[in-house]
Design a protein around this motif. Structure first.
Motif, PDB file in Angstrom:
ATOM      1  N   GLY A 212       0.798  -1.215   0.000  1.00  0.00           N
ATOM      2  CA  GLY A 212       0.000   0.000   0.000  1.00  0.00           C
ATOM      3  C   GLY A 212       0.836   1.273   0.000  1.00  0.00           C
ATOM      4  O   GLY A 212       0.291   2.369  -0.098  1.00  0.00           O
ATOM      5  N   ASP A 213       2.137   1.124   0.092  1.00  0.00           N
ATOM      6  CA  ASP A 213       3.079   2.247   0.088  1.00  0.00           C
ATOM      7  C   ASP A 213       3.801   2.236  -1.257  1.00  0.00           C
ATOM      8  O   ASP A 213       4.660   1.387  -1.501  1.00  0.00           O
ATOM      9  CB  ASP A 213       4.065   2.105   1.248  1.00  0.00           C
ATOM     10  N   ARG A 214       3.500   3.181  -2.127  1.00  0.00           N
ATOM     11  CA  ARG A 214       4.046   3.139  -3.485  1.00  0.00           C
ATOM     12  C   ARG A 214       5.560   3.242  -3.512  1.00  0.00           C
ATOM     13  O   ARG A 214       6.215   2.673  -4.400  1.00  0.00           O
ATOM     14  CB  ARG A 214       3.406   4.218  -4.357  1.00  0.00           C
ATOM     15  N   ASP A 215       6.148   3.968  -2.551  1.00  0.00           N
ATOM     16  CA  ASP A 215       7.602   4.090  -2.518  1.00  0.00           C
ATOM     17  C   ASP A 215       8.252   2.752  -2.174  1.00  0.00           C
ATOM     18  O   ASP A 215       9.293   2.394  -2.738  1.00  0.00           O
ATOM     19  CB  ASP A 215       8.030   5.155  -1.516  1.00  0.00           C
ATOM     20  N   GLN A 216       7.646   2.014  -1.239  1.00  0.00           N
ATOM     21  CA  GLN A 216       8.178   0.698  -0.900  1.00  0.00           C
ATOM     22  C   GLN A 216       8.049  -0.261  -2.078  1.00  0.00           C
ATOM     23  O   GLN A 216       8.952  -1.074  -2.340  1.00  0.00           O
ATOM     24  CB  GLN A 216       7.461   0.130   0.326  1.00  0.00           C
ATOM     25  N   VAL A 217       6.941  -0.185  -2.792  1.00  0.00           N
ATOM     26  CA  VAL A 217       6.762  -1.042  -3.966  1.00  0.00           C
ATOM     27  C   VAL A 217       7.810  -0.719  -5.022  1.00  0.00           C
ATOM     28  O   VAL A 217       8.444  -1.618  -5.589  1.00  0.00           O
ATOM     29  CB  VAL A 217       5.337  -0.895  -4.544  1.00  0.00           C
ATOM     30  N   LYS A 218       8.020   0.555  -5.272  1.00  0.00           N
ATOM     31  CA  LYS A 218       9.013   0.975  -6.267  1.00  0.00           C
ATOM     32  C   LYS A 218      10.399   0.450  -5.907  1.00  0.00           C
ATOM     33  O   LYS A 218      11.117  -0.112  -6.754  1.00  0.00           O
ATOM     34  CB  LYS A 218       9.036   2.498  -6.373  1.00  0.00           C
ATOM     35  N   ALA A 219      10.778   0.618  -4.641  1.00  0.00           N
ATOM     36  CA  ALA A 219      12.101   0.174  -4.205  1.00  0.00           C
ATOM     37  C   ALA A 219      12.232  -1.351  -4.296  1.00  0.00           C
ATOM     38  O   ALA A 219      13.277  -1.870  -4.704  1.00  0.00           O
ATOM     39  CB  ALA A 219      12.354   0.636  -2.776  1.00  0.00           C
ATOM     40  N   SER A 220      11.176  -2.054  -3.932  1.00  0.00           N
ATOM     41  CA  SER A 220      11.219  -3.519  -3.969  1.00  0.00           C
ATOM     42  C   SER A 220      11.394  -4.033  -5.387  1.00  0.00           C
ATOM     43  O   SER A 220      12.207  -4.930  -5.654  1.00  0.00           O
ATOM     44  CB  SER A 220       9.944  -4.101  -3.350  1.00  0.00           C
ATOM     45  N   PHE A 221      10.641  -3.476  -6.321  1.00  0.00           N
ATOM     46  CA  PHE A 221      10.734  -3.969  -7.694  1.00  0.00           C
ATOM     47  C   PHE A 221      12.038  -3.543  -8.365  1.00  0.00           C
ATOM     48  O   PHE A 221      12.560  -4.263  -9.220  1.00  0.00           O
ATOM     49  CB  PHE A 221       9.508  -3.571  -8.501  1.00  0.00           C
ATOM     50  N   GLU A 222      12.581  -2.427  -7.965  1.00  0.00           N
ATOM     51  CA  GLU A 222      13.908  -2.063  -8.476  1.00  0.00           C
ATOM     52  C   GLU A 222      14.933  -3.115  -8.068  1.00  0.00           C
ATOM     53  O   GLU A 222      15.801  -3.503  -8.867  1.00  0.00           O
ATOM     54  CB  GLU A 222      14.314  -0.687  -7.961  1.00  0.00           C
ATOM     55  N   ARG A 223      14.839  -3.586  -6.839  1.00  0.00           N
ATOM     56  CA  ARG A 223      15.757  -4.635  -6.398  1.00  0.00           C
ATOM     57  C   ARG A 223      15.481  -5.947  -7.127  1.00  0.00           C
ATOM     58  O   ARG A 223      16.416  -6.660  -7.518  1.00  0.00           O
ATOM     59  CB  ARG A 223      15.645  -4.835  -4.886  1.00  0.00           C
ATOM     60  N   ILE A 224      14.197  -6.268  -7.310  1.00  0.00           N
ATOM     61  CA  ILE A 224      13.850  -7.499  -8.023  1.00  0.00           C
ATOM     62  C   ILE A 224      14.437  -7.485  -9.423  1.00  0.00           C
ATOM     63  O   ILE A 224      15.077  -8.448  -9.867  1.00  0.00           O
ATOM     64  CB  ILE A 224      12.317  -7.671  -8.086  1.00  0.00           C
ATOM     65  N   PHE A 225      14.243  -6.385 -10.144  1.00  0.00           N
ATOM     66  CA  PHE A 225      14.747  -6.305 -11.514  1.00  0.00           C
ATOM     67  C   PHE A 225      16.264  -6.392 -11.547  1.00  0.00           C
ATOM     68  O   PHE A 225      16.849  -6.982 -12.471  1.00  0.00           O
ATOM     69  CB  PHE A 225      14.270  -5.009 -12.177  1.00  0.00           C
ATOM     70  N   ALA A 226      16.917  -5.832 -10.539  1.00  0.00           N
ATOM     71  CA  ALA A 226      18.380  -5.864 -10.486  1.00  0.00           C
ATOM     72  C   ALA A 226      18.898  -7.272 -10.221  1.00  0.00           C
ATOM     73  O   ALA A 226      19.948  -7.670 -10.752  1.00  0.00           O
ATOM     74  CB  ALA A 226      18.885  -4.916  -9.407  1.00  0.00           C
ATOM     75  N   GLU A 227      18.167  -8.047  -9.405  1.00  0.00           N
ATOM     76  CA  GLU A 227      18.663  -9.358  -8.994  1.00  0.00           C
ATOM     77  C   GLU A 227      18.229 -10.493  -9.904  1.00  0.00           C
ATOM     78  O   GLU A 227      18.979 -11.459 -10.102  1.00  0.00           O
ATOM     79  CB  GLU A 227      18.237  -9.654  -7.549  1.00  0.00           C
ATOM     80  N   VAL A 228      16.989 -10.427 -10.434  1.00  0.00           N
ATOM     81  CA  VAL A 228      16.484 -11.565 -11.209  1.00  0.00           C
ATOM     82  C   VAL A 228      15.954 -11.182 -12.579  1.00  0.00           C
ATOM     83  O   VAL A 228      15.503 -12.040 -13.337  1.00  0.00           O
ATOM     84  CB  VAL A 228      15.398 -12.342 -10.428  1.00  0.00           C
ATOM     85  N   GLY A 229      15.975  -9.901 -12.913  1.00  0.00           N
ATOM     86  CA  GLY A 229      15.487  -9.485 -14.223  1.00  0.00           C
ATOM     87  C   GLY A 229      13.979  -9.334 -14.243  1.00  0.00           C
ATOM     88  O   GLY A 229      13.372  -8.940 -13.256  1.00  0.00           O
ATOM     89  N   GLY A 230      13.374  -9.660 -15.367  1.00  0.00           N
ATOM     90  CA  GLY A 230      11.945  -9.451 -15.542  1.00  0.00           C
ATOM     91  C   GLY A 230      11.097 -10.413 -14.732  1.00  0.00           C
ATOM     92  O   GLY A 230      11.533 -11.504 -14.358  1.00  0.00           O
ATOM     93  N   VAL A 231       9.874  -9.991 -14.481  1.00  0.00           N
ATOM     94  CA  VAL A 231       8.909 -10.806 -13.742  1.00  0.00           C
ATOM     95  C   VAL A 231       7.935 -11.441 -14.735  1.00  0.00           C
ATOM     96  O   VAL A 231       7.341 -10.757 -15.563  1.00  0.00           O
ATOM     97  CB  VAL A 231       8.142  -9.946 -12.714  1.00  0.00           C
ATOM     98  N   ASP A 232       7.786 -12.746 -14.639  1.00  0.00           N
ATOM     99  CA  ASP A 232       6.874 -13.478 -15.520  1.00  0.00           C
ATOM    100  C   ASP A 232       5.494 -13.652 -14.919  1.00  0.00           C
ATOM    101  O   ASP A 232       4.490 -13.678 -15.637  1.00  0.00           O
ATOM    102  CB  ASP A 232       7.452 -14.865 -15.834  1.00  0.00           C
ATOM    103  N   ILE A 233       5.437 -13.809 -13.593  1.00  0.00           N
ATOM    104  CA  ILE A 233       4.189 -14.112 -12.890  1.00  0.00           C
ATOM    105  C   ILE A 233       4.066 -13.176 -11.696  1.00  0.00           C
ATOM    106  O   ILE A 233       5.005 -13.036 -10.904  1.00  0.00           O
ATOM    107  CB  ILE A 233       4.173 -15.573 -12.389  1.00  0.00           C
ATOM    108  N   LEU A 234       2.910 -12.553 -11.560  1.00  0.00           N
ATOM    109  CA  LEU A 234       2.618 -11.718 -10.396  1.00  0.00           C
ATOM    110  C   LEU A 234       1.318 -12.190  -9.773  1.00  0.00           C
ATOM    111  O   LEU A 234       0.287 -12.263 -10.455  1.00  0.00           O
ATOM    112  CB  LEU A 234       2.487 -10.251 -10.797  1.00  0.00           C
ATOM    113  N   VAL A 235       1.369 -12.509  -8.488  1.00  0.00           N
ATOM    114  CA  VAL A 235       0.155 -12.862  -7.751  1.00  0.00           C
ATOM    115  C   VAL A 235      -0.072 -11.790  -6.691  1.00  0.00           C
ATOM    116  O   VAL A 235       0.695 -11.666  -5.734  1.00  0.00           O
ATOM    117  CB  VAL A 235       0.258 -14.245  -7.082  1.00  0.00           C
TER     118      VAL A 235
END
Length: 242
Positions: free
Chosen positions: A64-87
């Motif tokens: 629910g915190d857009r800044d936390q979401v932004k930071a989390s996905f930046e790390r995800i993209f840096a570590e594993v690349g693109g996301v194929d599945i989102l639940v």
């Protein structure tokens, strides 16, 4: 394995349904990223996945915190690349009549349930469009269509998820992206057991409820290529009791 080479992100993955989804994706070969408000909880689930030989990354994130979401996905993209599945599973629920629902409670429901779903979709969608592949599964609730008293804010947020799902599906279906939702019935999770213990009005027996593994099978199917023809669906997964 069904999800070999895929990256799956599951929100609300510290316990209950989210933990079940994450474990099943990992067992079928996916790299799994677990998001949850309480870091220690998602870390525990991630360690359980790793103990079974799977790959997992745990991140503390209030969706629910857009800044936390932004930071989390930046790390995800840096570590594993693109996301194929989102639940999108993370949720907040408190049973209150509309009369007794404060603006603070209303905001909690909308931020955690509807805004959080939107923020996470916005994070992964550009990459899915670019790669012309993606699976998005949004968890709604039977409360959004069966009209239980006390579910006003919760039902509004969960109903909004279904509308978002169906419109987004139309917008991205030509990019080989499947967007679907589940109207989820009462499920035997930690949260539900706590509700039963604190509310004598809830009389449904645990063995009459949906079980986590039953719901996970539906989610994994919707994330699979076998479900490619299913677009913009809002599927009733009620079990014996809604």
């Amino acid at each position: 394995m069904e999800f070999e080479g895929k990256v799956a992100v599951v929100t609300g993955a510290g316990q209950g349904l989210g933990a079940g989804f994450a474990k099943d994706f990992a067992r079928q070969g996916a790299k799994v990223v677990l998001l949850g408000r309480t870091l220690s909880k998602v870390e525990k689930v991630a360690e359980e996945i790793k103990a079974e030989g799977g790959w997992a990354l745990a991140l503390g994130c209030d969706v629910g915190d857009r800044d936390q979401v932004k930071a989390s996905f930046e790390r995800i993209f840096a570590e594993v690349g693109g996301v194929d599945i989102l639940v999108n599973n993370a949720a907040y629920h408190r049973s209150l009549s509309v009369l007794d629902t404060s603006m603070e409670e209303w905001d909690k429901h909308i931020n955690s349930n509807l805004n959080g779903t939107f923020y996470c979709i916005k994070a992964v969608l550009p990459g899915m469009v670019e790669r012309r592949y993606g699976k998005i599964i949004n968890i709604s609730s039977s409360g959004a269509k069966l009209f239980f008293p006390g579910f006003g804010a919760y039902a509004a947020s969960k109903g909004g998820i279904v509308s978002l799902t169906q419109i987004l599906s139309e917008e991205v279906k030509n990019y080989n992206i499947n967007v679907n939702a589940i109207y989820l019935g009462m499920t035997n999770t930690e949260h539900t057991r706590e509700r039963i213990d604190s509310d004598p009005a809830v009389t449904v027996k645990l063995d009459e409820m949906l079980q986590v593994d039953e719901v996970s099978k539906v989610v994994c199917f919707l994330a699979s290529d076998a479900a490619a023809p299913i677009m913009g669906a809002a599927i009733d997964v009620f079990g014996k009791k809604a």
